[in-house]
Write an enzyme that holds these catalytic residues in place. Structure first.
Site, PDB file in Angstrom:
ATOM      1  N   LYS A 255      30.502  40.914  32.630  1.00 32.70           N
ATOM      2  CA  LYS A 255      30.643  40.261  33.772  1.00 32.70           C
ATOM      3  C   LYS A 255      29.422  40.540  34.635  1.00 32.70           C
ATOM      4  O   LYS A 255      29.057  41.966  34.904  1.00 32.70           O
ATOM      5  CB  LYS A 255      31.882  40.721  34.415  1.00 32.70           C
ATOM      6  CG  LYS A 255      32.986  39.320  34.433  1.00 32.70           C
ATOM      7  CD  LYS A 255      34.141  39.902  35.229  1.00 32.70           C
ATOM      8  CE  LYS A 255      34.667  38.467  35.895  1.00 32.70           C
ATOM      9  NZ  LYS A 255      36.032  38.650  36.239  1.00 32.70           N
ATOM     10  N   GLU A 341      53.013  33.966  35.885  1.00 29.34           N
ATOM     11  CA  GLU A 341      53.588  34.001  37.122  1.00 29.34           C
ATOM     12  C   GLU A 341      55.097  33.785  36.771  1.00 29.34           C
ATOM     13  O   GLU A 341      55.841  34.436  37.611  1.00 29.34           O
ATOM     14  CB  GLU A 341      53.154  32.818  37.768  1.00 29.34           C
ATOM     15  CG  GLU A 341      51.791  33.137  38.586  1.00 29.34           C
ATOM     16  CD  GLU A 341      50.732  33.047  37.860  1.00 29.34           C
ATOM     17  OE1 GLU A 341      50.609  32.490  36.284  1.00 29.34           O
ATOM     18  OE2 GLU A 341      49.313  33.226  38.125  1.00 29.34           O
ATOM     19  N   ARG A 370      53.679  27.607  38.718  1.00 26.43           N
ATOM     20  CA  ARG A 370      54.086  27.845  37.183  1.00 26.43           C
ATOM     21  C   ARG A 370      55.563  28.425  37.270  1.00 26.43           C
ATOM     22  O   ARG A 370      56.096  28.445  35.949  1.00 26.43           O
ATOM     23  CB  ARG A 370      53.159  29.080  36.905  1.00 26.43           C
ATOM     24  CG  ARG A 370      51.766  28.647  36.654  1.00 26.43           C
ATOM     25  CD  ARG A 370      51.748  28.008  35.288  1.00 26.43           C
ATOM     26  NE  ARG A 370      50.801  27.368  34.841  1.00 26.43           N
ATOM     27  CZ  ARG A 370      49.527  27.929  34.118  1.00 26.43           C
ATOM     28  NH1 ARG A 370      49.480  29.171  33.951  1.00 26.43           N
ATOM     29  NH2 ARG A 370      48.355  27.118  33.905  1.00 26.43           N
TER      30      ARG A 370
HETATM   31  C1  LIG Z   1      47.889  30.721  36.577  1.00 28.92           C
HETATM   32  C2  LIG Z   1      46.537  31.581  37.254  1.00 28.92           C
HETATM   33  N1  LIG Z   1      46.890  32.603  37.793  1.00 28.92           N
HETATM   34  C3  LIG Z   1      46.157  33.145  38.263  1.00 28.92           C
HETATM   35  C4  LIG Z   1      44.687  32.899  38.327  1.00 28.92           C
HETATM   36  C5  LIG Z   1      43.252  33.208  39.376  1.00 28.92           C
HETATM   37  N2  LIG Z   1      42.466  33.721  38.363  1.00 28.92           N
HETATM   38  C6  LIG Z   1      41.161  33.165  38.381  1.00 28.92           C
HETATM   39  S1  LIG Z   1      40.187  33.855  37.118  1.00 28.92           S
HETATM   40  C7  LIG Z   1      41.181  34.934  36.739  1.00 28.92           C
HETATM   41  C8  LIG Z   1      40.718  35.988  35.637  1.00 28.92           C
HETATM   42  C9  LIG Z   1      40.228  35.401  34.526  1.00 28.92           C
HETATM   43  O1  LIG Z   1      39.717  36.598  33.886  1.00 28.92           O
HETATM   44  P1  LIG Z   1      39.256  35.769  32.399  1.00 28.92           P
HETATM   45  O2  LIG Z   1      40.011  34.597  31.881  1.00 28.92           O
HETATM   46  O3  LIG Z   1      39.150  36.902  31.463  1.00 28.92           O
HETATM   47  O4  LIG Z   1      37.819  35.225  32.860  1.00 28.92           O
HETATM   48  P2  LIG Z   1      36.534  36.015  33.116  1.00 28.92           P
HETATM   49  O5  LIG Z   1      36.406  35.559  34.652  1.00 28.92           O
HETATM   50  O6  LIG Z   1      36.801  37.535  33.063  1.00 28.92           O
HETATM   51  O7  LIG Z   1      35.505  35.604  32.620  1.00 28.92           O
HETATM   52  C10 LIG Z   1      42.453  34.840  37.569  1.00 28.92           C
HETATM   53  C11 LIG Z   1      43.480  35.931  37.244  1.00 28.92           C
HETATM   54  C12 LIG Z   1      44.353  31.458  37.768  1.00 28.92           C
HETATM   55  N3  LIG Z   1      43.069  30.893  37.899  1.00 28.92           N
HETATM   56  N4  LIG Z   1      45.326  30.640  37.052  1.00 28.92           N
END
Ligand SMILES: Cc1ncc(C[n+]2csc(CCOP(=O)(O)OP(=O)(O)O)c2C)c(N)n1
Length: 601
Positions: A255, A341, A370
């Site tokens: 990242k 969730e 959710r």
């Molecule tokens: C259902 C839901 N809960 C929480 C989120 C908030 N959220 C957005 S990005 C993220 C982390 C995503 O991590 P990853 O899929 O590993 O992608 P990265 O950003 O590390 O590339 C979260 C928790 C979301 N988008 N959807």
């Protein structure tokens, strides 16, 4: 050579196909510079987008989008994909702003974006559906879900994995593993990816035949692959294209790649605020005011210090919900359960059942959707007094349609016994949190991510279901939900200029509604206005209408809020204006609706 020359010529993926590996590498640098320059001004999902530039370039070079379908999970990391699919335009300069591109995949923007996304964990299910339909239609394109490691904390992802047939062809799952969710990734599945990531890197397609976590789920594994080595990515993807079975490619990325500040602090640079384009220091906020989430986090620290029975649950949003300090001070009483969730809410049911624990579930309004059934069966039906701190309630200005928190009143109020309230400022937030534990009922306290005033030292005990008159007038009654009381106040002053003295009421509670107060006010007011940052279908206005329909006196009600349509991303000011929630527009609407124009000077 102009710094953006290759990027400017790579407007469509077809052109990218003719690029040499050397040109592709140059392009990677240009894309990073472009993303950084735009994010410096607009803010946005910087760290994730810097992490997958090589991967996105390689995918577009090897496959043929939109025929081959890239399905990005969450899709906050699609900036390179956007730049390579005809969107390196002024709309990219305005990403997340009025008339700019969406910060997420957006099918109306481009045929290269197949689904709206924003809520995590959907990519595998959507991709599986597409792949099955493709096979029924006897077509031959590739379907390529691109999922983050945190996606593996979503139950939905596992439901999809469980349904993956081993003979499914042209199905390439890209696991973009940067070892981070927004905060540190959590849970047992993280250990699996960590262990796999620690194996020696592969530089060519090697399909693992030994029993393995993914292999046992019909998804042969290849990896780990260095996600910043373009040559390796091109080679492996090219080979994977020819496989006659599904495959998971485990791609390791970092990242914030290329910017040391972002690499070292990927949490802060996940959803980055505007920053200086060369020092990467954040632009200081000239008038820092506390926000509702910040005050919530502070309040939770204060309560947890006093009361060892307070426990808090967050589904992967510790940073956004301002719970980092609480987690640091009381690690054993703060549970980050991952992007889960449904589990978070049911888990709260379990915690609350154990005698004495006061359970706070901190959850974003949009993601609370959710967990509707979990709320119904595992909290409400069990009569468990879990307190839901419903963060990001209201419009999610820059994030747009996938993220607005404007539906939860409608589903929460269907639950018997549920309390739904919204504080108008920090003082009320504090008072409602303290009082909620005494009501003994499942309670939702909804608040936006907006600045507000901090609480004073002394708090008033808040009785359940009692609203408040903020200004007593006559004839016109404005019932304003939460922070919108400031709009109501300003509108009241504008109406006063026309000789109309409006009353302003903060209902505080949507359920139970303060019918006693409304009864009195409906006797002395004939023009009732409700304003809310929530869908009109099923929000405060609907509750007031239902009450008005049973009331004996003749009142007319005007509901102002979010109409029955999806709302795109935009600035706060322009969205409120469009929705008639600016004081000037609201005043006009009130005068017109109740035919009060005669009162105009
Ligand atoms: C259902 C839901 N809960 C929480 C989120 C908030 N959220 C957005 S990005 C993220 C982390 C995503 O991590 P990853 O899929 O590993 O992608 P990265 O950003 O590390 O590339 C979260 C928790 C979301 N988008 N959807």
């Amino acid at each position: 050579v102009k710094p953006t020359s290759l990027l400017n010529s790579a407007l469509e993926p077809g052109i990218l196909k003719d690029f040499t590996p050397k040109q592709l590498k140059e392009l990677v640098g240009e894309i990073r510079a472009r993303i950084v320059n735009v994010m410096a001004v607009n803010g946005g999902h910087l760290a994730s987008n810097l992490g997958n530039v090589e991967l996105s370039v390689a995918l577009h070079h090897i496959f043929s989008s939109p025929k081959d379908r890239f399905i990005f999970d969450v899709s906050h990391q699609t900036y390179t994909h956007k730049l390579l699919t005809g969107r390196n335009t002024s709309a990219f300069d305005n990403i997340r702003k009025n008339r700019g591109l969406s910060g997420f995949a957006h099918p109306e923007e481009s045929p290269h974006d197949h689904f709206y996304a924003g809520h995590a964990g959907t990519a595998l299910s959507l991709a599986l559906g597409l792949a099955h339909a493709r096979d029924l239609a006897k077509s031959d394109e590739h379907v390529i879900p691109i999922i983050g490691d945190a996606t593996l904390t979503c139950g939905l992802t596992f439901e999809a994995l469980n349904n993956l047939p081993k003979e499914l062809k042209r199905f390439i799952v890209i696991l973009n593993d940067n070892a981070m969710s927004i905060s540190e990734n959590v849970g047992g599945v993280t250990h699996i990816t960590e262990e796999l990531a620690n194996k020696p890197l592969v530089e060519t397609l090697q399909v693992e035949t030994l029993p393995s976590f993914f292999g046992d789920l019909n998804l042969p594994y290849c990896g780990p692959i260095d996600g910043h080595n373009l040559d390796v990515l091109l080679k492996v993807l090219n080979q994977a294209k020819e496989l006659d079975h599904p495959i998971l490619l485990h791609v390791l990325t970092k990242k914030g790649f290329s910017i040391p500040e972002a690499e070292q602090d990927p949490i802060t640079y996940h959803g980055a605020k505007p920053f200086h384009p060369t020092t990467y220091k954040f632009v200081p906020n000239p008038t820092p005011k506390p926000t509702f989430p910040k005050l919530f986090g502070k309040k939770m620290v204060e309560l947890a210090k006093k009361d060892p029975y307070i426990v808090t649950v967050s589904p992967a949003m510790l940073r956004g919900s301002c719970l980092d300090e609480l987690k640091e001070l009381f690690p054993e009483r703060v549970f980050d359960v991952g992007i889960a969730e449904g589990h978070a809410v049911t888990f709260c049911g379990g915690l609350a059942k154990y005698h004495g624990y006061k359970v706070v579930c901190s959850i974003y309004s949009t993601f609370f959707q959710r967990a509707l059934d979990n709320l119904f069966q595992d909290v409400c039906l069990q009569r468990l007094p879990v307190v839901f701190a419903v963060d990001r309630s209201g419009l999610a200005y820059g994030d747009g349609a996938t993220h607005h928190g404007i539906y939860e009143i409608s589903f929460l109020k269907a639950m018997p016994n549920m309390v739904i309230c919204q504080p108008r400022n920090g003082q009320l937030l504090s008072e409602l949190i303290e009082a909620a534990f005494s009501w003994g009922r499942p309670t939702a306290i909804r608040y936006p991510n907006l600045p507000t005033t901090a609480p004073a030292q002394t708090l008033t005990p808040r009785p359940l279901g009692k609203g408040e008159i903020l200004h007593q007038g006559s004839e016109v009654l404005i019932i304003a939900l939460g922070h919108l009381y400031t709009i109501a106040e300003e509108t009241r002053l504008l109406l006063l200029e026309e000789g109309i003295e409006a009353t302003v009421v903060d209902p505080i509670f949507i359920k139970p509604l303060d019918t006693h107060l409304l009864n009195e006010l409906f006797e002395t007011h004939s023009c009732i206005v409700t304003i809310e940052e929530h869908a009109l279908n099923g929000g405060l206005g609907t509750e007031v209408n239902t009450f008005a329909a049973t009331h004996s006196s003749q009142v007319q009600v005007l509901n102002v809020g979010i109409p029955d349509t999806f709302i795109e991303h935009s600035s706060q000011a322009s969205l409120l204006e469009e929705l008639d929630l600016s004081p000037a527009r609201l005043k006009k609407k009130i005068l017109r609706h109740f035919n009060l124009q005669g009162a105009l000077k």
